[in-house]
Design a protein around this motif. Structure first.
Motif, short mmCIF file in Angstrom:
data_model
loop_
_atom_site.label_atom_id
_atom_site.label_comp_id
_atom_site.label_asym_id
_atom_site.label_seq_id
_atom_site.Cartn_x
_atom_site.Cartn_y
_atom_site.Cartn_z
N ASN A 1 0.78 -1.22 0.00
CA ASN A 1 0.24 0.17 0.22
C ASN A 1 0.58 1.42 0.25
O ASN A 1 0.50 2.66 0.12
CB ASN A 1 -1.01 0.34 1.20
N LEU A 2 2.13 0.95 -0.40
CA LEU A 2 3.08 1.98 -0.23
C LEU A 2 3.13 3.04 -1.40
O LEU A 2 2.92 1.58 -2.72
CB LEU A 2 4.10 1.92 -0.37
N SER A 3 3.44 4.37 -1.99
CA SER A 3 3.61 4.76 -3.19
C SER A 3 5.10 4.59 -3.50
O SER A 3 5.54 4.10 -2.81
CB SER A 3 3.06 6.20 -3.16
N ALA A 4 5.54 5.11 -4.98
CA ALA A 4 6.80 4.83 -5.16
C ALA A 4 7.15 5.79 -4.15
O ALA A 4 8.88 5.21 -3.88
CB ALA A 4 6.33 5.12 -6.89
N THR A 5 6.76 7.16 -3.88
CA THR A 5 8.03 7.86 -2.97
C THR A 5 8.07 6.82 -1.91
O THR A 5 9.05 7.10 -1.35
CB THR A 5 7.21 9.53 -2.56
N GLU A 6 6.61 6.94 -1.10
CA GLU A 6 7.12 5.57 0.05
C GLU A 6 8.45 4.71 -0.51
O GLU A 6 9.08 4.30 0.75
CB GLU A 6 5.76 5.91 0.89
N ILE A 7 7.99 3.71 -1.21
CA ILE A 7 9.34 2.94 -1.61
C ILE A 7 10.37 3.48 -1.09
O ILE A 7 11.11 2.99 -0.74
CB ILE A 7 9.00 1.93 -2.78
N GLU A 8 10.61 4.50 -2.10
CA GLU A 8 12.10 5.06 -2.39
C GLU A 8 12.18 5.52 -0.97
O GLU A 8 14.03 5.43 0.01
CB GLU A 8 12.14 6.31 -2.79
N THR A 9 11.04 6.10 -0.20
CA THR A 9 11.61 6.81 1.31
C THR A 9 12.74 5.10 2.29
O THR A 9 13.01 5.40 3.12
CB THR A 9 10.21 7.33 2.18
N HIS A 10 11.23 4.08 2.06
CA HIS A 10 11.94 2.94 3.29
C HIS A 10 12.38 2.10 2.23
O HIS A 10 13.35 1.62 3.46
CB HIS A 10 10.50 1.78 2.90
N TYR A 11 13.06 2.22 1.50
CA TYR A 11 14.45 0.89 0.82
C TYR A 11 15.42 1.99 0.35
O TYR A 11 16.47 1.13 -0.41
CB TYR A 11 13.16 0.40 0.09
N GLY A 12 15.14 3.07 -0.61
CA GLY A 12 16.37 3.91 -0.92
C GLY A 12 15.95 3.86 -2.46
O GLY A 12 14.98 3.02 -2.96
#
Length: 207
Positions: A172-183
């Protein structure tokens, strides 16, 4: 376009069949609602390897699927149903990211190998659907913090390049949130590894 898929499969019949299967698995309340058909059609096209329809949708059959959408929109149950449409050689295993993180606490770094390269007794790496990416936390193993899913995705990327290994993900993460969480390295690798299929943010919670 959704209603006039030019295909040798009858998508409406496949949906009826999937609903029956869903009722078997999840009980009588299970239903694929009409507003979700555009998403479900894409998944059906991909998992049936219906090339012309995938081409219409811009779906690349050499990549995996990243199914994103808000909590409760039915991502996990849809992916579980897709296992029944998938030819034996493309079978995949649905694995909750939270479970992987608990295994990591218990067994440490070999878990990263287990979900990427495969254990010694698996002859080949497996196709997985990592369910609910973002619900696991960064974990400490003997004091070392490790972003387990980031490591697994990066390892699987190498196998995607060398062996065409596919990875499916629900989140349920957006692309931006994926980047924040995982780099940003994980985000850019995922872009190469998966087709994004996304529910609208406004979709109703079906729970």
């Amino acid at each position: 376009m959704e209603n006039e898929i030019k295909s040798h499969y009858s998508y409406s019949e496949v949906i009826i069949w999937l609903e029956k299967k869903g009722i078997e698995l999840y009980g009588n309340h299970f239903k694929i609602i009409e507003t979700d058909y555009p998403i479900v059609y894409k998944l059906i096209a991909y998992f049936l390897k219906d090339e012309p329809t995938c081409f219409q949708y811009g779906i690349n059959l050499d990549k995996g699927i990243l199914l994103s959408g808000p909590i409760g929109c039915g991502k996990t149950s849809l992916m579980n149903l897709m296992k029944y449409l998938t030819a034996t050689e493309h079978k995949f295993y649905v694995k909750p990211c939270r479970d992987i993180s608990f295994e990591f606490i218990q067994d440490g770094y070999q878990i990263i190998h287990k979900y990427s390269i495969g254990k010694l007794y698996h002859s080949e790496p497996r196709t997985y659907c990592f369910d609910d990416l973002g619900t696991e936390n960064n974990l400490k193993y003997f004091g070392n913090e490790c972003n387990v899913m980031a490591e697994i995705i990066l390892s699987r990327y190498d196998l995607f390049i060398s062996k065409k290994l596919k990875t499916h993900i629900t989140t349920n993460l957006s692309a931006t949130e994926i980047e924040t969480h995982y780099g940003n390295r994980v985000r850019s690798r995922l872009r190469e590894m998966v087709n994004l299929i996304a529910f609208e943010k406004t979709v109703q919670d079906k729970r």
